[in-house]
Design an enzyme around this catalytic site. Structure first.
Site, mmCIF file in Angstrom:
data_model
loop_
_atom_site.group_PDB
_atom_site.id
_atom_site.type_symbol
_atom_site.label_atom_id
_atom_site.label_comp_id
_atom_site.label_asym_id
_atom_site.label_seq_id
_atom_site.Cartn_x
_atom_site.Cartn_y
_atom_site.Cartn_z
ATOM 1 N N ALA A 6 -105.622 14.283 -46.036
ATOM 2 C CA ALA A 6 -106.448 14.264 -47.210
ATOM 3 C C ALA A 6 -106.491 15.675 -47.556
ATOM 4 C CB ALA A 6 -107.962 13.717 -47.217
ATOM 5 N N MET A 7 -105.644 16.322 -48.429
ATOM 6 C CA MET A 7 -105.503 17.487 -48.763
ATOM 7 C C MET A 7 -106.361 18.233 -50.075
ATOM 8 S SD MET A 7 -103.118 18.318 -46.454
ATOM 9 C CE MET A 7 -102.582 19.808 -46.971
ATOM 10 N N SER A 13 -108.311 21.800 -44.786
ATOM 11 C CA SER A 13 -107.662 20.516 -44.877
ATOM 12 C C SER A 13 -106.120 20.975 -44.532
ATOM 13 C CB SER A 13 -107.668 19.954 -46.034
ATOM 14 O OG SER A 13 -107.333 20.710 -47.122
ATOM 15 N N CYS A 101 -119.774 10.529 -51.597
ATOM 16 C CA CYS A 101 -118.302 10.797 -51.832
ATOM 17 C C CYS A 101 -117.700 10.438 -50.311
ATOM 18 C CB CYS A 101 -117.990 12.217 -52.373
ATOM 19 S SG CYS A 101 -116.217 12.337 -52.587
ATOM 20 N N CYS A 199 -118.908 19.419 -57.121
ATOM 21 C CA CYS A 199 -117.565 19.596 -57.594
ATOM 22 C C CYS A 199 -117.617 19.231 -58.986
ATOM 23 C CB CYS A 199 -116.673 18.656 -57.111
ATOM 24 S SG CYS A 199 -116.784 17.112 -56.985
#
Length: 378
Positions: A6-7, A13, A101, A199
């Site tokens: 997961a980038m 990451s 999340c 975010c």
């Protein structure tokens, strides 16, 4: 092992993916498109999940020589994280969207799709560790770097999910070493700042953001005895422990500042009082889950010793807890910290530890005030 990295577009990451490649895994990078809202997609946004982040993730994968894809999870993110965030505030609770999340997107939707496509594990840049316990079952543990440890926000993971998690940064003693490694590898994100905001609220104005989505109405600000002290612009925009934004013309008798003690959305009231009234000596939790095998006491409802953390990067205090069902028969936890805690709010997540191990988590339902309650029963 076939690994989906997961980038996020950040340095953690990127280095985690690089280490997975070094370990000989067959790695594929994926960036999650979580929002189409202009405020989070504009260039230079302070939140994560921006267009810049997607570009940085692509460049990191190109540097590492691994395939790169973007998956659109924006609809599920809106339903499971953003809508949930609004609903919790409407109910007078204080949610943690990062926890939600992780629970519903990164280690549910993403992991589910990864397994369907034949991947063995999902690799992320979280600072946490998965280790075998005494009986061989997998456990979630704190990372070596206490300052960056993220085991709290991963407390929602189940034993089945832990079996497919790869956290290559677990044993790295400091973030500075991660940045230095990124620079040595020629990764362009080596000096990229960390994101700290929610975010989908990149400017940090949670109250203003909520005002656009919740029907806020003026109402009374009262003391614990019910005496009206002032008027607020909308109860749901307040949270326990808040001081800023209280329009109270009348000073407290002792001259000290007042803080939000309770939010009552059904009555549209905000209850305020002195700082000392924020002290909490008993917490009840709902929707509990265990990060690995439950402690033996869970079967009998007996008290067990543990440590409690109720906010990300917050203090960890000694406590005792037990598993109990509520009046409707739903499972829950009862938690008693060894000393009163300040600023515990319904909706926050209580994560229990034993040493470095994460035992599990529950959503805080009630937090009893230590100064206004009777002594706890045994």
């Amino acid at each position: 092992m076939k690994v989906l990295a997961a980038m996020s577009g950040g340095v953690d990451s990127a280095v985690a993916a690089a280490r997975a490649v070094d370990a000989g895994h067959d790695v594929v990078g994926v960036h999650l498109a979580l929002s189409r809202m202009p405020g989070t997609l504009r260039t230079g946004s302070r939140g994560c999940c921006t267009i810049e982040d997607a570009s940085d993730a692509w460049r990191a994968c190109e540097r590492l020589g691994i395939p790169f894809y973007t998956w659109d999870f924006s609809e599920r993110f809106a339903e499971d994280v953003v809508d949930d965030f609004v609903a919790e505030y409407e109910a007078g609770r204080t949610p943690n969207p990062c926890m939600r999340c992780n629970e519903r997107i990164k280690f549910a939707a993403l992991l589910e799709r990864a397994l369907e496509l034949g991947f063995d594990a999902v690799c992320t840049g979280h600072y946490a560790a998965v280790r075998p316990g005494p009986d061989g079952s997998l456990e979630l543990h704190r990372a070596a770097d206490d300052a960056k440890d993220q085991s709290y926000v991963l407390g929602v993971l189940t034993a089945d999910q832990l079996a497919h998690c790869l956290f290559p940064l677990a044993d790295t003693p400091s973030k500075e070493l991660v940045r230095a490694e990124a620079a040595e590898r020629g990764l362009s994100v080596a000096a990229k700042p960390d994101s700290h905001d929610i975010c989908f609220i990149p400017d940090g104005d949670t109250r203003g953001w909520l005002a656009e989505r919740i029907d806020l109405a003026p109402g009374p600000i009262v003391d614990p005895e019910g005496q009206e002290l002032g008027t607020h612009a909308g109860a749901q925009a307040f949270t326990v422990g808040q001081r800023k934004g209280l329009a109270i013309g009348r000073p407290a008798p002792d001259g000290k500042p007042r803080f939000v003690l309770e939010v009552r959305p059904k009555e549209n009231k905000v209850v305020v009082g002195g700082r000392e009234l924020l002290d909490v000596d008993r917490i009840t939790g709902i929707r509990p889950s265990w990060a690995g095998a439950p402690v033996p006491e869970a079967r009998t409802g007996a008290w067990f010793d543990c440590a409690l953390q109720f906010r990300a990067h917050g203090e960890i205090v000694e406590a005792r807890a037990r598993q109990r069902a509520d009046a409707a028969g739903h499972p829950g936890w009862e938690i008693e910290p060894a000393r009163p805690l300040r600023g515990v709010a319904p909706g926050q997540t209580a994560v229990l530890y034993r040493g470095t191990r994460v035992l599990g988590q529950a959503t805080i339902d009630t937090a009893r005030n230590a100064r206004l309650s009777a002594p706890a029963d045994a």
